[in-house]
Design a protein around this motif. Structure first.
Motif, PDB file in Angstrom:
ATOM      1  N   SER A   1     -78.660  -0.167  17.366  1.00 28.09           N
ATOM      2  CA  SER A   1     -79.255   0.908  16.568  1.00 28.09           C
ATOM      3  C   SER A   1     -80.198   0.363  15.503  1.00 28.09           C
ATOM      4  O   SER A   1     -81.279   0.914  15.279  1.00 28.09           O
ATOM      5  CB  SER A   1     -78.166   1.751  15.904  1.00 28.09           C
ATOM      6  OG  SER A   1     -77.452   2.470  16.881  1.00 28.09           O
ATOM      7  N   TYR A   2     -79.814  -0.736  14.838  1.00 25.31           N
ATOM      8  CA  TYR A   2     -80.692  -1.325  13.824  1.00 25.31           C
ATOM      9  C   TYR A   2     -81.976  -1.861  14.467  1.00 25.31           C
ATOM     10  O   TYR A   2     -83.056  -1.729  13.892  1.00 25.31           O
ATOM     11  CB  TYR A   2     -79.980  -2.431  13.051  1.00 25.31           C
ATOM     12  CG  TYR A   2     -78.799  -1.947  12.238  1.00 25.31           C
ATOM     13  CD1 TYR A   2     -78.802  -0.683  11.642  1.00 25.31           C
ATOM     14  CD2 TYR A   2     -77.676  -2.729  12.071  1.00 25.31           C
ATOM     15  CE1 TYR A   2     -77.714  -0.233  10.912  1.00 25.31           C
ATOM     16  CE2 TYR A   2     -76.587  -2.287  11.330  1.00 25.31           C
ATOM     17  CZ  TYR A   2     -76.613  -1.040  10.751  1.00 25.31           C
ATOM     18  OH  TYR A   2     -75.540  -0.592  10.035  1.00 25.31           O
ATOM     19  N   GLY A   3     -81.849  -2.445  15.657  1.00 23.14           N
ATOM     20  CA  GLY A   3     -83.042  -2.895  16.381  1.00 23.14           C
ATOM     21  C   GLY A   3     -83.950  -1.733  16.724  1.00 23.14           C
ATOM     22  O   GLY A   3     -85.182  -1.828  16.608  1.00 23.14           O
ATOM     23  N   ASP A   4     -83.348  -0.616  17.140  1.00 22.16           N
ATOM     24  CA  ASP A   4     -84.129   0.591  17.430  1.00 22.16           C
ATOM     25  C   ASP A   4     -84.857   1.082  16.184  1.00 22.16           C
ATOM     26  O   ASP A   4     -86.052   1.389  16.225  1.00 22.16           O
ATOM     27  CB  ASP A   4     -83.227   1.715  17.953  1.00 22.16           C
ATOM     28  CG  ASP A   4     -82.645   1.450  19.323  1.00 22.16           C
ATOM     29  OD1 ASP A   4     -83.135   0.543  20.021  1.00 22.16           O
ATOM     30  OD2 ASP A   4     -81.684   2.163  19.692  1.00 22.16           O
ATOM     31  N   ILE A   5     -84.134   1.167  15.080  1.00 21.29           N
ATOM     32  CA  ILE A   5     -84.716   1.677  13.842  1.00 21.29           C
ATOM     33  C   ILE A   5     -85.899   0.813  13.407  1.00 21.29           C
ATOM     34  O   ILE A   5     -86.964   1.332  13.060  1.00 21.29           O
ATOM     35  CB  ILE A   5     -83.651   1.759  12.731  1.00 21.29           C
ATOM     36  CG1 ILE A   5     -82.646   2.867  13.049  1.00 21.29           C
ATOM     37  CG2 ILE A   5     -84.299   1.973  11.361  1.00 21.29           C
ATOM     38  CD1 ILE A   5     -81.383   2.825  12.213  1.00 21.29           C
ATOM     39  N   LEU A   6     -85.720  -0.495  13.438  1.00 19.52           N
ATOM     40  CA  LEU A   6     -86.821  -1.378  13.040  1.00 19.52           C
ATOM     41  C   LEU A   6     -88.019  -1.228  13.971  1.00 19.52           C
ATOM     42  O   LEU A   6     -89.165  -1.218  13.511  1.00 19.52           O
ATOM     43  CB  LEU A   6     -86.351  -2.829  12.998  1.00 19.52           C
ATOM     44  CG  LEU A   6     -85.609  -3.209  11.734  1.00 19.52           C
ATOM     45  CD1 LEU A   6     -85.001  -4.605  11.868  1.00 19.52           C
ATOM     46  CD2 LEU A   6     -86.535  -3.157  10.532  1.00 19.52           C
ATOM     47  N   THR A   7     -87.760  -1.106  15.256  1.00 23.65           N
ATOM     48  CA  THR A   7     -88.855  -0.906  16.209  1.00 23.65           C
ATOM     49  C   THR A   7     -89.576   0.407  15.911  1.00 23.65           C
ATOM     50  O   THR A   7     -90.803   0.464  15.889  1.00 23.65           O
ATOM     51  CB  THR A   7     -88.315  -0.908  17.656  1.00 23.65           C
ATOM     52  OG1 THR A   7     -87.689  -2.170  17.910  1.00 23.65           O
ATOM     53  CG2 THR A   7     -89.442  -0.698  18.661  1.00 23.65           C
ATOM     54  N   TYR A   8     -88.811   1.473  15.658  1.00 22.35           N
ATOM     55  CA  TYR A   8     -89.404   2.791  15.387  1.00 22.35           C
ATOM     56  C   TYR A   8     -90.156   2.816  14.062  1.00 22.35           C
ATOM     57  O   TYR A   8     -91.081   3.606  13.896  1.00 22.35           O
ATOM     58  CB  TYR A   8     -88.329   3.879  15.388  1.00 22.35           C
ATOM     59  CG  TYR A   8     -87.567   4.033  16.673  1.00 22.35           C
ATOM     60  CD1 TYR A   8     -88.100   3.632  17.895  1.00 22.35           C
ATOM     61  CD2 TYR A   8     -86.294   4.563  16.674  1.00 22.35           C
ATOM     62  CE1 TYR A   8     -87.384   3.778  19.073  1.00 22.35           C
ATOM     63  CE2 TYR A   8     -85.573   4.712  17.851  1.00 22.35           C
ATOM     64  CZ  TYR A   8     -86.125   4.318  19.038  1.00 22.35           C
ATOM     65  OH  TYR A   8     -85.420   4.459  20.191  1.00 22.35           O
TER      66      TYR A   8
END
Length: 186
Positions: free
Chosen positions: A66-73
């Motif tokens: 989820s943190y990887g997703d957030i940073l990507t977004y």
């Protein structure tokens, strides 16, 4: 303690690599942007598959994902703005809508549980694929149809994520759908 396994390593890669998309945008390097964006998307797909195949799913892994997703977004729209300002101007309402749609479920989760949700529902996964493809088609072919369609699909994912937050009584990761949340509520 951090559990060292392949899925967690892939998620950590996304957390570390996502800010480099900003550098690609700032230094006007669209090829590097596409390479990094592709690597981030591929690692996002692979971490979940590998975690399930190797039976290495965990609460920590779900959070790292989820943190990887957030940073990507967060990093991708800024880099796109620097690299393709005309496209961003044309698509500004849809881009702002996507950001708001991503943020609202997070706010609900933070208010109810004090932390971000990591549901990884089927609809959310489908919307991520549609959004990624939509962004690529928009940037490469200057065609916004898939991007716009992905935004509308994100609305469905947002509603489901908010509903799950309202249904469940304690924070839980990896809930496949609202139906699963309803049946597993405690």
């Amino acid at each position: 303690m951090l559990s060292h396994n392949i899925p967690n390593t892939l998620s950590l890669f996304r957390i570390i690599a996502a800010p480099f998309i900003l550098l690609a945008g700032w230094f006007e390097m669209p090829i590097l942007f596409f390479i990094l964006f592709g690597m981030l998307l591929l690692s996002d797909v692979l971490d979940g598959i590998i975690a399930r195949v190797l039976d290495q799913t965990s609460e920590l892994g779900s959070r790292l994902d989820s943190y990887g997703d957030i940073l990507t977004y967060l990093c991708t729209p800024i880099a796109v703005w620097w690299l393709w300002p005309d496209i961003v101007k044309e698509e500004l309402y849809y881009i702002v809508a996507a950001i708001v749609i991503y943020i609202l479920p997070a706010i609900f989760s933070l208010l109810k549980f004090g932390k971000l949700a990591s549901y990884h529902t089927w609809i959310t996964k489908i919307s991520a694929v549609l959004m990624s493809a939509g962004v690529l088609v928009l940037l490469v072919f200057d065609d916004n149809l898939l991007f716009h369609s992905a935004i509308y699909f994100l609305v469905i994912a947002m509603i489901e994520n908010i509903a799950i937050t309202l249904i469940i009584s304690k924070q839980k990761s990896n809930i496949h759908s609202i139906w699963h949340a309803w049946n597993e509520r405690s």
